[in-house]
Design a protein around this motif. Structure first.
Motif, PDB file in Angstrom:
ATOM      1  N   SER A   1       0.824  -1.197   0.000  1.00 39.09           N
ATOM      2  CA  SER A   1       0.000   0.000   0.000  1.00 39.09           C
ATOM      3  C   SER A   1       0.865   1.257   0.000  1.00 39.09           C
ATOM      4  O   SER A   1       0.588   2.231  -0.717  1.00 39.09           O
ATOM      5  N   ALA A   2       1.938   1.237   0.794  1.00 37.32           N
ATOM      6  CA  ALA A   2       2.857   2.377   0.830  1.00 37.32           C
ATOM      7  C   ALA A   2       3.464   2.616  -0.544  1.00 37.32           C
ATOM      8  O   ALA A   2       3.601   3.766  -0.989  1.00 37.32           O
ATOM      9  N   CYS A   3       3.829   1.542  -1.225  1.00 44.12           N
ATOM     10  CA  CYS A   3       4.418   1.649  -2.560  1.00 44.12           C
ATOM     11  C   CYS A   3       3.443   2.266  -3.550  1.00 44.12           C
ATOM     12  O   CYS A   3       3.816   3.130  -4.349  1.00 44.12           O
ATOM     13  N   LYS A   4       2.187   1.830  -3.510  1.00 41.23           N
ATOM     14  CA  LYS A   4       1.197   2.322  -4.464  1.00 41.23           C
ATOM     15  C   LYS A   4       0.895   3.792  -4.237  1.00 41.23           C
ATOM     16  O   LYS A   4       0.610   4.532  -5.182  1.00 41.23           O
ATOM     17  N   HIS A   5       0.958   4.227  -2.968  1.00 49.23           N
ATOM     18  CA  HIS A   5       0.731   5.642  -2.692  1.00 49.23           C
ATOM     19  C   HIS A   5       1.919   6.492  -3.115  1.00 49.23           C
ATOM     20  O   HIS A   5       1.750   7.595  -3.628  1.00 49.23           O
ATOM     21  N   ALA A   6       3.119   5.981  -2.890  1.00 45.75           N
ATOM     22  CA  ALA A   6       4.321   6.753  -3.209  1.00 45.75           C
ATOM     23  C   ALA A   6       4.646   6.712  -4.698  1.00 45.75           C
ATOM     24  O   ALA A   6       5.107   7.706  -5.262  1.00 45.75           O
ATOM     25  N   ARG A   7       4.427   5.552  -5.340  1.00 40.38           N
ATOM     26  CA  ARG A   7       4.769   5.367  -6.749  1.00 40.38           C
ATOM     27  C   ARG A   7       3.634   4.647  -7.472  1.00 40.38           C
ATOM     28  O   ARG A   7       3.732   3.456  -7.797  1.00 40.38           O
ATOM     29  N   PRO A   8       2.535   5.344  -7.751  1.00 42.44           N
ATOM     30  CA  PRO A   8       1.363   4.684  -8.332  1.00 42.44           C
ATOM     31  C   PRO A   8       1.592   4.056  -9.703  1.00 42.44           C
ATOM     32  O   PRO A   8       0.843   3.171 -10.112  1.00 42.44           O
ATOM     33  N   ARG A   9       2.628   4.482 -10.422  1.00 43.47           N
ATOM     34  CA  ARG A   9       2.872   3.944 -11.767  1.00 43.47           C
ATOM     35  C   ARG A   9       3.930   2.849 -11.788  1.00 43.47           C
ATOM     36  O   ARG A   9       4.320   2.389 -12.865  1.00 43.47           O
TER      37      ARG A   9
END
Length: 201
Positions: free
Chosen positions: A94-102
């Protein structure tokens, strides 16, 4: 190579554990190692019989604003013993998707199956054709003095050898050991070619 001469997407693997060292490694990867269209792999290595709670459906997950830093997002599973109650890998995803959505994110869970943790990570990095391996590193006098450059890279009889140092020395891909120095103090990085390299946040 993509059309227009753009860089080929890479695979960046972060060794994922419910520790502050791992959270620091993830923050470094999100802020400095991955770019758009790369694939980020969160690898968690478990010992046989280790307990994990993979069902967090009924537990409220912490919210993250779009402007929250990777550090704050990655650290949510560490606060208040949260790792005991939620799947920390899903929190990291979840942290990854918020920080780097692409950036594509995938989670890999593997068991040591009697092997050393470092050996298991090394095997997985080769099997998945990883380009960059990132691991959190806790530096201490003992780990600095241990002979991690053992003949043949063998881990036999060397359980106390620092996992990060072993991977730095033996990985076929680029391996970076990351030490987070405070919330905004940056990172100390170790690799085959650079030792104790300071990188400001």
């Amino acid at each position: 190579m993509e059309a227009g001469g753009k860089a080929v997407p890479r695979r960046v693997m972060v060794v994922a554990d419910p520790t502050r060292e791992s959270a620091g490694a993830l923050q470094y990867a999100l802020s400095h190692a991955v770019v758009e269209k790369d694939e980020l792999i969160l690898l968690h290595v478990e010992s046989p019989g280790s307990w994990r709670n993979t069902f967090s459906t009924f537990l409220r997950r912490p919210s993250h604003s779009a402007s929250s830093t990777a550090a704050a997002a990655a650290a949510t599973f560490l606060e208040g013993g949260a790792a005991d109650h939620v799947d920390f890998l899903e929190e990291m995803r979840s942290a990854c998707k918020h920080a780097r959505p692409r950036v594509r994110v995938r989670v890999e869970r593997v068991a040591t199956e009697g092997k050393e943790k470092a050996t298991t990570i090394l095997f997985q990095s080769m099997a998945l054709r990883v380009d960059v391996l990132v691991i959190g590193q806790r530096r201490s006098l003992s780990s600095s003095l241990l002979g991690y450059k053992r003949p043949g890279g063998s881990l036999i009889g060397a359980k106390s050898i620092d996992t990060a140092e072993y991977l730095i020395e033996n990985s076929k891909c680029t391996c970076v050991g990351v030490q987070k120095k405070g919330q905004n103090a940056g990172f100390v990085l170790n690799s085959k070619t650079h030792r104790n390299f300071w990188l400001l946040a």
